[in-house]
Design a protein around this motif. Sequence first.
Motif, PDB file in Angstrom:
ATOM      1  N   VAL A  78      36.556  26.100  82.060  1.00 31.88           N
ATOM      2  CA  VAL A  78      35.958  25.186  83.043  1.00 31.88           C
ATOM      3  C   VAL A  78      35.635  23.183  82.274  1.00 31.88           C
ATOM      4  CG1 VAL A  78      32.920  24.065  82.446  1.00 31.88           C
ATOM      5  CG2 VAL A  78      33.685  27.105  82.560  1.00 31.88           C
ATOM      6  N   ILE A  79      35.735  23.224  81.402  1.00 28.41           N
ATOM      7  CA  ILE A  79      36.331  22.269  80.858  1.00 28.41           C
ATOM      8  C   ILE A  79      37.283  22.257  80.513  1.00 28.41           C
ATOM      9  CG2 ILE A  79      37.465  20.925  78.094  1.00 28.41           C
ATOM     10  CD1 ILE A  79      35.600  23.170  76.486  1.00 28.41           C
ATOM     11  N   ALA A  80      38.710  22.201  81.561  1.00 29.07           N
ATOM     12  CA  ALA A  80      39.810  21.654  81.935  1.00 29.07           C
ATOM     13  C   ALA A  80      39.220  21.127  82.771  1.00 29.07           C
ATOM     14  CB  ALA A  80      41.362  22.769  81.481  1.00 29.07           C
ATOM     15  N   ASP A  81      38.358  21.859  83.725  1.00 25.59           N
ATOM     16  CA  ASP A  81      38.479  21.450  84.940  1.00 25.59           C
ATOM     17  C   ASP A  81      37.223  20.246  85.159  1.00 25.59           C
ATOM     18  OD1 ASP A  81      39.992  22.934  86.730  1.00 25.59           O
ATOM     19  OD2 ASP A  81      37.903  25.120  87.158  1.00 25.59           O
ATOM     20  N   ARG A  82      37.119  19.731  83.812  1.00 24.70           N
ATOM     21  CA  ARG A  82      36.174  18.677  83.818  1.00 24.70           C
ATOM     22  C   ARG A  82      37.036  17.525  83.040  1.00 24.70           C
ATOM     23  NH1 ARG A  82      31.831  18.101  87.135  1.00 24.70           N
ATOM     24  NH2 ARG A  82      30.937  16.733  85.116  1.00 24.70           N
ATOM     25  N   ILE A  83      38.122  17.322  82.877  1.00 26.88           N
ATOM     26  CA  ILE A  83      38.766  16.459  81.398  1.00 26.88           C
ATOM     27  C   ILE A  83      40.044  16.818  82.108  1.00 26.88           C
ATOM     28  CG2 ILE A  83      36.943  16.901  79.931  1.00 26.88           C
ATOM     29  CD1 ILE A  83      39.887  18.419  78.163  1.00 26.88           C
ATOM     30  N   GLY A  84      40.969  17.420  82.643  1.00 31.94           N
ATOM     31  CA  GLY A  84      41.382  17.534  83.084  1.00 31.94           C
ATOM     32  C   GLY A  84      42.573  18.348  82.526  1.00 31.94           C
ATOM     33  N   ARG A 240      28.770  24.062  92.835  1.00 33.61           N
ATOM     34  CA  ARG A 240      28.924  24.626  92.075  1.00 33.61           C
ATOM     35  C   ARG A 240      29.236  25.313  91.048  1.00 33.61           C
ATOM     36  NH1 ARG A 240      28.317  28.819  96.529  1.00 33.61           N
ATOM     37  NH2 ARG A 240      28.953  28.503  98.063  1.00 33.61           N
ATOM     38  N   VAL A 241      28.482  25.784  90.467  1.00 35.56           N
ATOM     39  CA  VAL A 241      28.112  26.741  88.628  1.00 35.56           C
ATOM     40  C   VAL A 241      30.195  27.052  89.181  1.00 35.56           C
ATOM     41  CG1 VAL A 241      27.960  27.467  86.981  1.00 35.56           C
ATOM     42  CG2 VAL A 241      26.203  27.257  87.906  1.00 35.56           C
ATOM     43  N   PRO A 242      30.445  26.099  87.825  1.00 34.46           N
ATOM     44  CA  PRO A 242      32.320  26.506  87.808  1.00 34.46           C
ATOM     45  C   PRO A 242      32.115  28.325  88.297  1.00 34.46           C
ATOM     46  CG  PRO A 242      31.653  24.734  86.270  1.00 34.46           C
ATOM     47  CD  PRO A 242      30.336  25.787  87.053  1.00 34.46           C
ATOM     48  N   LEU A 243      31.534  28.881  87.712  1.00 33.66           N
ATOM     49  CA  LEU A 243      31.600  30.354  86.995  1.00 33.66           C
ATOM     50  C   LEU A 243      31.589  30.494  88.422  1.00 33.66           C
ATOM     51  CD1 LEU A 243      31.094  30.711  83.648  1.00 33.66           C
ATOM     52  CD2 LEU A 243      33.069  30.904  84.863  1.00 33.66           C
ATOM     53  N   GLY A 250      34.932  34.961 100.180  1.00 35.24           N
ATOM     54  CA  GLY A 250      35.955  34.415 100.989  1.00 35.24           C
ATOM     55  C   GLY A 250      36.803  34.780  98.892  1.00 35.24           C
ATOM     56  N   LYS A 251      36.061  34.752  98.469  1.00 34.22           N
ATOM     57  CA  LYS A 251      36.319  34.837  96.894  1.00 34.22           C
ATOM     58  C   LYS A 251      36.107  36.335  96.686  1.00 34.22           C
ATOM     59  CE  LYS A 251      37.493  29.793  96.947  1.00 34.22           C
ATOM     60  NZ  LYS A 251      37.000  28.619  95.889  1.00 34.22           N
ATOM     61  N   PHE A 252      35.317  36.486  96.485  1.00 39.01           N
ATOM     62  CA  PHE A 252      34.708  37.887  95.662  1.00 39.01           C
ATOM     63  C   PHE A 252      35.585  38.738  95.035  1.00 39.01           C
ATOM     64  CE2 PHE A 252      31.760  40.956  94.902  1.00 39.01           C
ATOM     65  CZ  PHE A 252      31.182  40.973  93.753  1.00 39.01           C
ATOM     66  N   THR A 376      38.069  24.909  91.118  1.00 37.69           N
ATOM     67  CA  THR A 376      38.092  25.569  90.095  1.00 37.69           C
ATOM     68  C   THR A 376      39.620  26.711  89.302  1.00 37.69           C
ATOM     69  OG1 THR A 376      38.447  27.172  92.019  1.00 37.69           O
ATOM     70  CG2 THR A 376      36.133  26.275  91.457  1.00 37.69           C
ATOM     71  N   ARG A 377      40.514  25.826  89.997  1.00 37.47           N
ATOM     72  CA  ARG A 377      41.757  26.482  89.621  1.00 37.47           C
ATOM     73  C   ARG A 377      41.823  26.619  88.110  1.00 37.47           C
ATOM     74  NH1 ARG A 377      45.298  23.516  92.185  1.00 37.47           N
ATOM     75  NH2 ARG A 377      45.379  26.017  93.774  1.00 37.47           N
ATOM     76  N   ALA A 378      41.950  26.420  86.803  1.00 36.73           N
ATOM     77  CA  ALA A 378      41.488  26.312  85.234  1.00 36.73           C
ATOM     78  C   ALA A 378      40.278  27.182  84.543  1.00 36.73           C
ATOM     79  CB  ALA A 378      41.314  24.905  85.035  1.00 36.73           C
ATOM     80  N   THR A 379      38.831  26.653  85.410  1.00 40.20           N
ATOM     81  CA  THR A 379      37.986  27.695  85.898  1.00 40.20           C
ATOM     82  C   THR A 379      38.135  29.321  85.533  1.00 40.20           C
ATOM     83  OG1 THR A 379      36.400  26.107  86.105  1.00 40.20           O
ATOM     84  CG2 THR A 379      35.203  28.755  85.923  1.00 40.20           C
ATOM     85  N   GLY A 380      39.001  29.371  86.585  1.00 43.33           N
ATOM     86  CA  GLY A 380      39.701  30.944  87.811  1.00 43.33           C
ATOM     87  C   GLY A 380      40.168  31.543  86.799  1.00 43.33           C
TER      88      GLY A 380
END
Length: 451
Positions: A78-84, A240-243, A250-252, A376-380
């Motif tokens: 979640v952090i990496a999808d925000r800070i890079g 959306r909330v990242p998680l 389509g992703k579930f 959402t790649r880093a979060t996922g």
Amino acid sequence: MTTTPAGSWKPNVITPRNARYATVVAFFAWIFAVYDFVLFGTMLPEMAKDFGWDAAQSTAINTWVSVGTFVVAILLGVIADRIGRRRGMMLTIGGTAVASAATALTFNPAYLIGVRSVAGLGYSEQAINATYLNEIYDVTDDRFIKRNRGFLYSIVQGGWPVGVLLSAALVAIFLPFVGWRGSFLIATFPAILLIFMRARMKETPQFQVHDRIRRFVKEGKADEAAELAATYHVEITPQRVPLAAIFADGKFKNTLFLSLAFFFNWFGTLTFSILGTTVLTEGKHVTFGNALIILILSNLVAFVGYVFHGWLGDRFSRRNLIAIAWVLGGISFAVMTTLAQGAVAVVLFMSIGLFFQIGAYSALLYYMADSFDTKTRATGTTFVNSLGQIGAVVGGVIITSMLSAGTDITIAALVVGAGGTALSGLLMMGCRVDVPNATRAEDEALAKVAE
């Protein structure tokens, strides 16, 4: 923070040199993250002797460490999808340095659990590497990299067996002189060097575009956001909330089955990699020194497995490849725990098991990164990756319960390790069918702008 108009800004251009440099740094960062991460399991028997823990207490401590690692790892995405991605990668290797140094100062189980939880940053190294390299390989103009992106990533991911090998080899050499505390201190210094090496890397242009669009939207600059989105073929979607976003329509199904497969596969990783020395010394009755030699030999084979699965994943469905490999790995571990007698047989089937079980991760991590969009790649990837620690927790609880009830450790390894590995392969078949090395529309747009 005020952003400039969309038309006067361009994201980073990733040159072949940038991609090669990032690949090399990622490889060494993963090696030393693994060295620290696996060293804990490798040295657990030695630490247990110092503190007077029995096998059940040791596995219980490892279970609580896995809980802490999960919490840290799941937050990092979640952090990496925000800070890079670049800053996220600096954070992972920094966490490795802190965890290594702090572990050397261990004085009781509670402290150890706390500092080893920080090692969750190092464990997440593979997820952040997959996210970053997946994106830069897609936008570089190097044709060799584009055709062989999975193979190149497999070499990076091969840092796992190399890290395990390095851990076992250095322990065998230096343990008599520096003890287990000194072994952890050795891992600190290369990790610190890699922090500075990562500072020279470029942020991925995909993240830069999405981050800039997000800032425009936040500032109420809808026209600028729409212009930038159209230029780079990016869809502006509600925040959306990242998680929650990785389980959206389509992703579930894919996220669910991928998570379950990763969860159960870590039953095998816990049993045969993290607790490998314990299984070999107490289950197969080999000495600690010989157990280290067996781990060294089997992980050399596992490195070949990484490269093999990465190369094959560029040509065939990665999903099918992973599923088949994990079923074969489970069968090999089952034979090792039940039928193998003597050093040769144990090394053979341990090596075959790790070749398929660990080796398939080179295809798996790249497949995971391809399964999520840029937002959402880093979060996922880190979410799925972190579930490995929950798998280690549950697997550890089962093993601890079985040992406490008087079950032989080889039976526990068969049920939990071999069974979990085979089951994870079957679960992979519930994930989406992939087209190897397909190029995303936004990556094509970034490549054209770079030209």
